[in-house]
Design a protein around this motif. Sequence first.
Motif, PDB file in Angstrom:
ATOM      1  N   GLU A  19      34.228 -42.929  36.854  1.00 46.46           N
ATOM      2  CA  GLU A  19      35.053 -43.897  37.183  1.00 46.46           C
ATOM      3  C   GLU A  19      33.538 -44.967  37.271  1.00 46.46           C
ATOM      4  O   GLU A  19      32.726 -45.032  37.726  1.00 46.46           O
ATOM      5  N   SER A  30      31.158 -43.177  46.243  1.00 42.65           N
ATOM      6  CA  SER A  30      32.253 -42.795  46.500  1.00 42.65           C
ATOM      7  C   SER A  30      32.314 -41.917  47.199  1.00 42.65           C
ATOM      8  O   SER A  30      33.701 -41.272  47.379  1.00 42.65           O
ATOM      9  N   SER A  35      41.386 -40.915  52.539  1.00 39.28           N
ATOM     10  CA  SER A  35      42.311 -41.898  52.373  1.00 39.28           C
ATOM     11  C   SER A  35      42.358 -42.125  53.548  1.00 39.28           C
ATOM     12  O   SER A  35      42.217 -42.084  54.556  1.00 39.28           O
ATOM     13  N   ARG A  53      39.083 -44.866  50.935  1.00 39.95           N
ATOM     14  CA  ARG A  53      39.281 -44.837  50.110  1.00 39.95           C
ATOM     15  C   ARG A  53      40.889 -45.415  50.136  1.00 39.95           C
ATOM     16  O   ARG A  53      41.468 -44.673  50.382  1.00 39.95           O
ATOM     17  N   GLY A  54      40.891 -46.921  48.922  1.00 34.98           N
ATOM     18  CA  GLY A  54      42.420 -47.554  49.332  1.00 34.98           C
ATOM     19  C   GLY A  54      42.813 -47.674  48.467  1.00 34.98           C
ATOM     20  O   GLY A  54      42.200 -48.209  47.952  1.00 34.98           O
ATOM     21  N   THR A  55      43.935 -48.225  48.343  1.00 40.29           N
ATOM     22  CA  THR A  55      44.478 -49.469  46.956  1.00 40.29           C
ATOM     23  C   THR A  55      44.314 -50.755  48.112  1.00 40.29           C
ATOM     24  O   THR A  55      44.695 -50.965  49.183  1.00 40.29           O
ATOM     25  N   ARG A  95      44.125 -53.567  42.728  1.00 38.57           N
ATOM     26  CA  ARG A  95      43.241 -52.311  42.367  1.00 38.57           C
ATOM     27  C   ARG A  95      42.960 -51.767  44.151  1.00 38.57           C
ATOM     28  O   ARG A  95      42.633 -51.326  45.010  1.00 38.57           O
ATOM     29  N   GLU A  96      42.192 -49.986  43.137  1.00 39.28           N
ATOM     30  CA  GLU A  96      40.831 -49.078  44.220  1.00 39.28           C
ATOM     31  C   GLU A  96      40.323 -49.207  44.855  1.00 39.28           C
ATOM     32  O   GLU A  96      39.516 -50.105  43.990  1.00 39.28           O
ATOM     33  N   LYS A 142      36.757 -50.224  42.497  1.00 38.08           N
ATOM     34  CA  LYS A 142      37.088 -49.768  40.328  1.00 38.08           C
ATOM     35  C   LYS A 142      37.372 -50.623  39.828  1.00 38.08           C
ATOM     36  O   LYS A 142      38.275 -51.735  39.615  1.00 38.08           O
TER      37      LYS A 142
END
Length: 144
Positions: A19, A30, A35, A53-55, A95-96, A142
């Motif tokens: 990634e 990371s 989540s 970690r999310g969007t 984006r992540e 990301k």
Amino acid sequence: MRYTFLLLIVAFACNSVSEKFSTHGSEITSDNALSIKDFLQKVNEEESTFKVRGTIEEVCQMKGCWMTLRNEMGENVRVTFKDYGFFVPKDISGREVIIEGTASREVLEEDVARHYAEDGGKEYDESMRNSISFVAHGVLVKEG
């Protein structure tokens, strides 16, 4: 034999999935990021440190000085940046992202919630006052 081993290592390295992230603010990694769902179950009114970690759902279109994260629970997760010390690109919605910093649940003052709604191009709604405030000291976005 040594060359065969070396070729295998090179081939494996070229085929590994990696990634790629751009860094904003302090450097973070990371690994061990929660989540959104797990984060929402742990955050409360008392400020605590998290890596999530999310969007990205939305980014401030004025300067990139805040963003919100998408989640299925319907709660507003607003991310600002420590000491207003850095911003993120304005075109990264969808984006992540991995963020690290402190978070707590809060009720925003009405004028603050109205300001955020305006910056996001939305009409103010009273429910926007209920929020999870996340002050990030580091952000990974990301690429691609």
